[in-house]
Motif scaffolding. Structure first.
Motif: not given
Length: 422
Positions: A338-346
């Motif tokens: 979440l802190n370096y671009g947005f990604h979905i935690p699996p």
């Protein structure tokens, strides 16, 4: 996350899938060695080499170094690999001087070549916390290979104000996307950007045509009339003058959208913070549109996973580190997502804490992922993916016959399937 200032380099799918290929690709090019522990001896004499591709987002390399330095049971050195990560990793995995821990996506060739070890013992206790599709895509011959680090959905970004001005509705079909691109094109801006070589949309095109890469019993599933029709439509778009081509950066980087070279861009969720910062309140997202009468909206879910090399200096020590970082250290996992671009935690336990993804455009992106997401099939090998991408080069960019291009792809895919499954 990016290798260019947006995420993974062009062609992202090929890079992610290529690292487990069986053929040696030449000597390993020099990689940036950033020792996360500064050469300290607090690891009890054990050392671990961890490889990352070169992310583009600011702070990623420093975060990886921080994570490595925090581990007390071994000295972890970070290799920040620039350039063609897939080829360099492929060569590294064939070498005794390659990585102990590396990031990639699972594929069956990696497993058959015994380049990675099963991780059931460390994933098993928390298996139920992961998205079922992430577990399924990492399960080969009944064993789990890799710990999913982040999920990276890819979709279209658009400017709401530009749509309103041009009287354009959000496209739900490929024909509507082509029509919207025509209305949005002007002297300064093209209507849509799909990437310079179109490789990134190869699988989404297939899924949106209601087809798939392979059947459940390992046969080609992409060679359909709807896919042929989609290729013909894309050729029309390619020659229309409404498609951005030859952009300074590829689709993985949001630069074309940020610099207003296009009104719509295919990109990934990793780029969302930069896009929202540039155009606050003026951004929307939509999935890859339907192709043909039986088409379905689709979203490609990429991402990265951590693997342990079968040639690791100490396999058990490498597995212990992967467990510590990517299973036990949930705060680091949340930070990475979440802190370096947005990604979905699996993992469900971390997604529930991801407040940045629970409202606005980010929540829309998560909804698209949940509703239309497709994961890689580990049986669809790097050579198969390259052959499918060549179909777009032959039939869309070069104007060749789509049916013949798919026939050529069939030859490669069937040859690979015969080698793998008999």
């Amino acid at each position: 996350m990016s290798a260019v200032s947006g995420p993974h380099r062009p062609s992202r799918r090929a890079i992610l899938r290529s690292a487990g290929a069986l053929a040696a690709l030449g000597p390993l090019a020099a990689c940036g060695n950033n020792n996360g522990r500064g050469g300290s001896s607090s690891g009890g004499g054990k050392s671990i080499s961890q490889w990352y591709h070169q992310y583009g987002e600011k702070g990623t390399q420093q975060a990886a170094q921080k994570f490595a330095k925090a581990y007390k049971k071994a000295d972890v050195s970070i290799q920040w690999v620039a350039g063609d990560y897939g080829s360099k990793l492929s060569a590294g995995l064939l070498s005794s001087s390659g990585p102990d821990v590396f990031e990639d996506q699972p594929n069956i060739q990696m497993v058959k070549a015994k380049q990675a070890v099963p991780l059931d013992d460390i994933v098993g206790p928390v298996k139920g916390d992961y998205l079922p599709a992430d577990i399924a895509s990492h399960t080969i011959d009944g064993k789990i290979y890799g710990v999913r680090m982040i999920d990276d959905p890819q979709f279209f970004y658009y400017r709401k104000s530009l749509f309103a001005k041009a009287g354009v509705q959000v496209p739900t079909t490929l024909d509507e996307l082509i029509a919207a691109a025509a209305k949005l094109t002007n002297g300064k801006m093209k209507g849509v950007f799909l990437g310079n070589d179109l490789h990134g949309i190869a699988a989404p095109l297939v899924w949106s045509a209601g087809a798939d890469t392979l059947t459940a019993d390992h046969k080609p599933a992409y060679h359909t009339d709807a896919v042929v029709g989609g290729l013909k439509s894309l050729r029309t778009l390619w020659t229309s003058g409404h498609l951005l081509t030859g952009a300074p950066t590829d689709y993985t980087d949001p630069g074309s959208f940020l610099n207003e070279l296009c009104a719509i861009q295919f990109c990934g969720m990793w780029a969302m913070p930069a896009i929202l910062a540039k155009f606050p309140g003026d951004v929307g997202v939509f999935p890859f549109p339907k192709v043909g009468d039986a088409g379905k909206l689709s979203v490609y879910n990429g991402g990265w996973s951590a693997f342990v090399s079968s040639k690791a200096k100490d396999v058990d020590a490498a597995k212990a580190f992967v467990k510590w970082l990517w299973i036990d250290q949930t705060a680091y996992q949340k930070e990475w997502a979440l802190n370096y671009g947005f990604h979905i935690p699996p993992r469900a336990s971390i997604r529930s804490q991801a407040t940045k993804l629970q409202s606005g455009v980010a929540a829309d992106g998560v909804k698209l992922f949940n509703t239309y997401g497709h994961f890689d099939n580990p049986a669809f090998t790097p050579a198969m993916a390259t052959a499918l991408q060549a179909v777009l080069a032959d039939s869309v960019r070069s104007g060749g016959d789509p049916g013949k291009a798919l026939d050529k792809c069939d030859t490669t895919v069937n040859g690979q399937l015969k080698q793998l499954f008999g």
